[in-house]
Design a protein around this motif. Structure first.
Motif, PDB file in Angstrom:
ATOM      1  N   HIS A 227      64.458   7.305   8.047  1.00 26.18           N
ATOM      2  CA  HIS A 227      63.090   6.951   7.675  1.00 26.18           C
ATOM      3  C   HIS A 227      63.087   5.653   6.881  1.00 26.18           C
ATOM      4  O   HIS A 227      64.040   5.378   6.128  1.00 26.18           O
ATOM      5  CB  HIS A 227      62.463   8.028   6.765  1.00 26.18           C
ATOM      6  N   PRO A 228      62.026   4.882   6.956  1.00 23.12           N
ATOM      7  CA  PRO A 228      61.860   3.802   5.980  1.00 23.12           C
ATOM      8  C   PRO A 228      61.611   4.427   4.610  1.00 23.12           C
ATOM      9  O   PRO A 228      61.059   5.532   4.501  1.00 23.12           O
ATOM     10  CB  PRO A 228      60.625   3.055   6.484  1.00 23.12           C
ATOM     11  N   VAL A 229      62.030   3.760   3.562  1.00 15.74           N
ATOM     12  CA  VAL A 229      61.888   4.324   2.231  1.00 15.74           C
ATOM     13  C   VAL A 229      60.425   4.621   1.907  1.00 15.74           C
ATOM     14  O   VAL A 229      60.107   5.570   1.175  1.00 15.74           O
ATOM     15  CB  VAL A 229      62.517   3.383   1.165  1.00 15.74           C
ATOM     16  N   SER A 230      59.497   3.853   2.475  1.00 16.69           N
ATOM     17  CA  SER A 230      58.071   4.046   2.201  1.00 16.69           C
ATOM     18  C   SER A 230      57.537   5.364   2.739  1.00 16.69           C
ATOM     19  O   SER A 230      56.453   5.806   2.343  1.00 16.69           O
ATOM     20  CB  SER A 230      57.260   2.890   2.795  1.00 16.69           C
ATOM     21  N   ALA A 231      58.283   6.021   3.642  1.00 13.51           N
ATOM     22  CA  ALA A 231      57.843   7.322   4.154  1.00 13.51           C
ATOM     23  C   ALA A 231      57.906   8.399   3.087  1.00 13.51           C
ATOM     24  O   ALA A 231      57.177   9.396   3.150  1.00 13.51           O
ATOM     25  CB  ALA A 231      58.689   7.730   5.362  1.00 13.51           C
ATOM     26  N   TRP A 232      58.773   8.209   2.087  1.00 16.87           N
ATOM     27  CA  TRP A 232      58.971   9.204   1.040  1.00 16.87           C
ATOM     28  C   TRP A 232      58.536   8.733  -0.347  1.00 16.87           C
ATOM     29  O   TRP A 232      58.082   9.528  -1.161  1.00 16.87           O
ATOM     30  CB  TRP A 232      60.454   9.586   0.959  1.00 16.87           C
ATOM     31  N   LEU A 233      58.717   7.434  -0.583  1.00 14.91           N
ATOM     32  CA  LEU A 233      58.518   6.905  -1.925  1.00 14.91           C
ATOM     33  C   LEU A 233      57.472   5.797  -1.916  1.00 14.91           C
ATOM     34  O   LEU A 233      57.245   5.142  -0.904  1.00 14.91           O
ATOM     35  CB  LEU A 233      59.837   6.360  -2.487  1.00 14.91           C
ATOM     36  N   ASP A 234      56.858   5.597  -3.060  1.00 13.70           N
ATOM     37  CA  ASP A 234      55.843   4.557  -3.191  1.00 13.70           C
ATOM     38  C   ASP A 234      56.522   3.205  -3.400  1.00 13.70           C
ATOM     39  O   ASP A 234      56.414   2.587  -4.464  1.00 13.70           O
ATOM     40  CB  ASP A 234      54.914   4.892  -4.363  1.00 13.70           C
ATOM     41  N   ARG A 235      57.266   2.792  -2.362  1.00 13.96           N
ATOM     42  CA  ARG A 235      58.005   1.531  -2.432  1.00 13.96           C
ATOM     43  C   ARG A 235      58.026   0.880  -1.058  1.00 13.96           C
ATOM     44  O   ARG A 235      58.077   1.569  -0.034  1.00 13.96           O
ATOM     45  CB  ARG A 235      59.443   1.758  -2.918  1.00 13.96           C
TER      46      ARG A 235
END
Length: 267
Positions: A227-235
């Motif tokens: 996943h891209p990090v934005s799928a889980w985190l606000d980044r």
């Protein structure tokens, strides 16, 4: 943070009572300590409770009756949690002074004493040597290996994965979900240091294999996805996260998420 003092205390208790035998026999541990294990039929309001009975000069752990309680692995962790309140000095002193409470084990409480008791319980039931050699050699272990440790130690997949995350040197976090809704999560120290430890979503990403598994996937099947990090985190950044997910029953899924380095593809 990995508490070496609690680790040492749990190891001492385990070595004295049962040696290196796994799974740890908690009845033997309680007998060695002179603690009475008292099952109760009505347990809707608590997971376990330890009390000091001054007239008998004895400690008693009240716990759900294993004959009727449907979650034997959770029960083992709850009893180990109560044993912590006996073995940690200031916890035991409070009990002797008459303080009692109904514990909420399983890393669900924010109370420092309850967190300590959870850490002791995990260290008692899941010795460091079940994971640490592989972590030291490779820097990580995968979810399938963690589940094998859970089977050997007779601990829940979630508690065992939290144990791994607390020991891990890699940035990672574990997420427990039910039918796609996130119920709880726990991050490694390295994940928090790198600001990768606080998820910003309430449901699993649409591309998570957890959605498929929650519909009735095999309990021993692990599905994986990048996943891209934005799928889980606000980044927003180029970092990718690697999810390994299993169905653990009743629509619950367990996801172990790590920074995607590509190393796991070679395992």
């Amino acid at each position: 943070m990995f508490d070496r003092k609690l680790e040492g205390l749990a190891k001492q208790v385990r070595d004295n009572a049962v040696g290196k035998s796994l799974p740890v026999d908690l009845t033997t541990v309680a007998d060695y300590d002179g603690i009475i294990l008292q099952p109760v039929m009505e347990y809707s309001l608590f997971n376990g409770k330890i009390e000091f009975l001054p007239n008998e000069n004895a400690f008693v752990i009240f716990h759900p009756d294993p004959a009727t309680y449907p979650y034997p692995l959770r029960l083992r962790f709850s009893i180990a949690h109560e044993l912590a309140h006996f073995h940690i000095d200031d916890h035991r002193d409070a009990l002797v002074r008459g303080q009692t409470h109904s514990s909420k084990s399983g890393f669900r409480s924010k109370d420092p004493k309850e967190i300590q008791a959870d850490e002791f319980a995990a260290a008692l039931l899941i010795p460091t040597e079940t994971m640490e050699p592989a972590i030291t050699k490779r820097g990580f272990i995968n979810l399938q290996e963690i589940l094998r440790v859970a089977e050997v130690c007779k601990t829940s997949p979630y508690a065992t994965t939290i144990r791994y995350v607390r020991m891990a040197s890699e940035p990672c976090f574990v997420v427990l979900s039910q039918h796609g809704t996130i119920r709880s999560s726990f991050s490694s120290d390295e994940a928090r240091i790198r600001r990768l430890g606080k998820i910003s979503i309430e449901t699993l990403p649409t591309t998570s294999p957890g959605h498929l598994l929650a519909q009735g996937g095999s309990l021993d099947e692990a599905l994986e996805r990048s996943h891209p990090v934005s799928a889980w985190l606000d980044r927003e950044e180029e970092t990718s996260l690697w999810e390994s997910c299993v169905h653990i029953g009743d629509g619950y899924t367990l996801s172990l998420i790590s920074v995607d380095t590509g190393e796991r593809d070679d395992e």
